[in-house]
Design a protein around this motif. Structure first.
Motif, PDB file in Angstrom:
ATOM      1  N   PHE A 205       0.734  -1.264   0.082  1.00 29.16           N
ATOM      2  CA  PHE A 205      -0.001   0.006  -0.063  1.00 29.16           C
ATOM      3  C   PHE A 205       0.841   1.257   0.053  1.00 29.16           C
ATOM      4  CE2 PHE A 205      -2.655   3.209   2.061  1.00 29.16           C
ATOM      5  CZ  PHE A 205      -3.663   3.270   1.186  1.00 29.16           C
ATOM      6  N   PHE A 208       1.456   2.248  -3.462  1.00 28.04           N
ATOM      7  CA  PHE A 208       0.283   3.192  -4.009  1.00 28.04           C
ATOM      8  C   PHE A 208       0.600   4.654  -3.558  1.00 28.04           C
ATOM      9  CE2 PHE A 208      -3.937   4.838  -2.944  1.00 28.04           C
ATOM     10  CZ  PHE A 208      -4.260   5.028  -4.132  1.00 28.04           C
ATOM     11  N   PHE A 212       0.782   8.047  -5.731  1.00 23.58           N
ATOM     12  CA  PHE A 212      -0.115   9.132  -5.411  1.00 23.58           C
ATOM     13  C   PHE A 212       0.514  10.576  -5.034  1.00 23.58           C
ATOM     14  CE2 PHE A 212      -3.073  11.406  -2.045  1.00 23.58           C
ATOM     15  CZ  PHE A 212      -3.926  11.514  -3.012  1.00 23.58           C
TER      16      PHE A 212
END
Length: 377
Positions: A205, A208, A212
């Motif tokens: 995660f 990610f 971002f």
């Protein structure tokens, strides 16, 4: 934003939920069902997510209402699976104002977490600190922990999080705005590389989050760079002056001929006095042909409620209107009569030219193009 549905209006600000948010709810229901959990457990899981996003909405209203104190309106608030987005009409030009607007969102979560903590203490339901959790436990306790995590996450000094805007605001108190933005963007991208590296060996995660943050920092830097290039440039220095117009009583067949003969896709529609009465976009033309045929009048297919600009306006606010109206072309008027067209394409060409001129030795950004444009008028 497309694929969004309005769920209400509060303090004059419309709140929308994006279609992908419903996919998040569907995924939660499916996850609980595949895990063999009961309907009650599934409902509790969905209820927690909805309550959490309620806190996110309050977070965004913190930004919006603080911005309103400085005369900045909020177009709307949109709920996405990754969080909320308050779309301000503009970023405060005063660094101190931007700092307060950025701080307001996390401050709301601090207040929520504090109120929930007080409630848990009063009801003697607070778990020992080492037993607090985000995934399991009582709803109020999980919401408290979630709000604390929202504060921590948003204070990361990287765009597009609030911490990135706070860092930029603090730097802008001493440096030029564009330079402060670039430094803040660089800090964010360094953090993104760190998150990505750690995520490869621990939690995917984090990868990610790294993507971002990297994309958010890059977009913010480019946006501010473009804004600095356009600073002080007037619409008349950028607008198109070589284009075709239509009359309301022209047949759509004339629009077909002009479209096929050149590159113009949207046509301003003017009356006999040269006043703009509408715009016929390519989409309007195709719908008009399908519904009425090639001999139908342009006036029956054109858009009548349109945005427009004046030749003397600065390009920055007009560009924002062009982006907000989801249209490709704005008619530009002088004394009520059509004088030109403004499109995203010719604004992009100006940015490219300005960028090339800035790379010259001893160049002064944003001056050469403006002078050239004035001398040719």
């Amino acid at each position: 934003m497309k694929w969004s549905w309005k769920i209400g209006t509060f303090a004059g600000i419309a709140v929308y939920v994006h279609a992908t948010f419903l996919l998040l709810i569907a995924w939660l229901v499916l996850s609980h069902w595949l895990a063999g959990q009961s309907l009650a457990a599934t409902a509790r899981g969905v209820g927690f997510v909805l309550a959490l996003f309620g806190c996110v909405v309050l977070h965004e209203f913190g930004h919006a209402l603080t911005a309103a104190r400085y005369g900045i309106k909020t177009r709307d608030i949109i709920l996405l699976p990754i969080g909320g987005l308050a779309r301000l009409e503009r970023i405060p030009e005063n660094p101190r104002q931007e700092l307060w607007v950025a701080l307001a969102g996390p401050a709301v979560n601090v207040v929520i977490a504090g109120l929930l903590f007080a409630w848990l203490k009063l009801t003697h339901e607070l778990t020992a600190p080492f037993g607090l959790g985000f995934v399991e436990g009582p709803l109020i306790e999980r919401l408290m922990v979630a709000n604390v995590l929202l504060v921590v996450f948003n204070l990361i000094p990287a765009f597009p999080m609030d911490g990135g805007r706070m860092l930029r605001a603090l730097l802008a108190m001493q440096l030029e705005y564009a330079q402060a933005t670039q430094i803040a963007a660089n800090v964010g991208q360094i953090l993104a590389l760190f998150f990505g590296f750690v995520g490869l060996f621990t939690n995917p995660f984090l990868v990610f989050i790294a993507l971002f943050v990297w994309i958010g920092a890059d977009q913010e830097a480019k946006h501010v760079q473009m804004r600095s290039m356009l600073d002080g440039v007037k619409v008349e220095q950028v607008m198109l002056t070589d284009f075709h117009v239509l009359r309301p009583d022209d047949a759509l067949s004339r629009a077909i001929a002009l479209t096929l003969a050149g590159s113009q896709k949207d046509f301003p529609v003017v009356d006999d006095a040269g006043r703009v009465v509408g715009v016929l976009t390519q989409g309007d033309l195709l719908r008009g042909l399908q519904d009425r045929g090639a001999e139908a009048a342009v006036g029956s297919a054109m858009q009548r409620e349109i945005e427009r600009a004046e030749v003397g306006e600065e390009i920055g606010p007009v560009l924002l209107r062009l982006q907000q109206c989801a249209c490709r072309t704005l008619p530009v008027t002088r004394d009520g009569r059509l004088a030109g067209l403004l499109t995203m394409e010719n604004v992009g060409e100006l940015v490219s030219i300005q960028s090339a001129l800035q790379k010259r030795p001893h160049a002064r950004p944003g001056v050469a193009v403006a002078k050239d444009a004035r001398s040719s008028a």
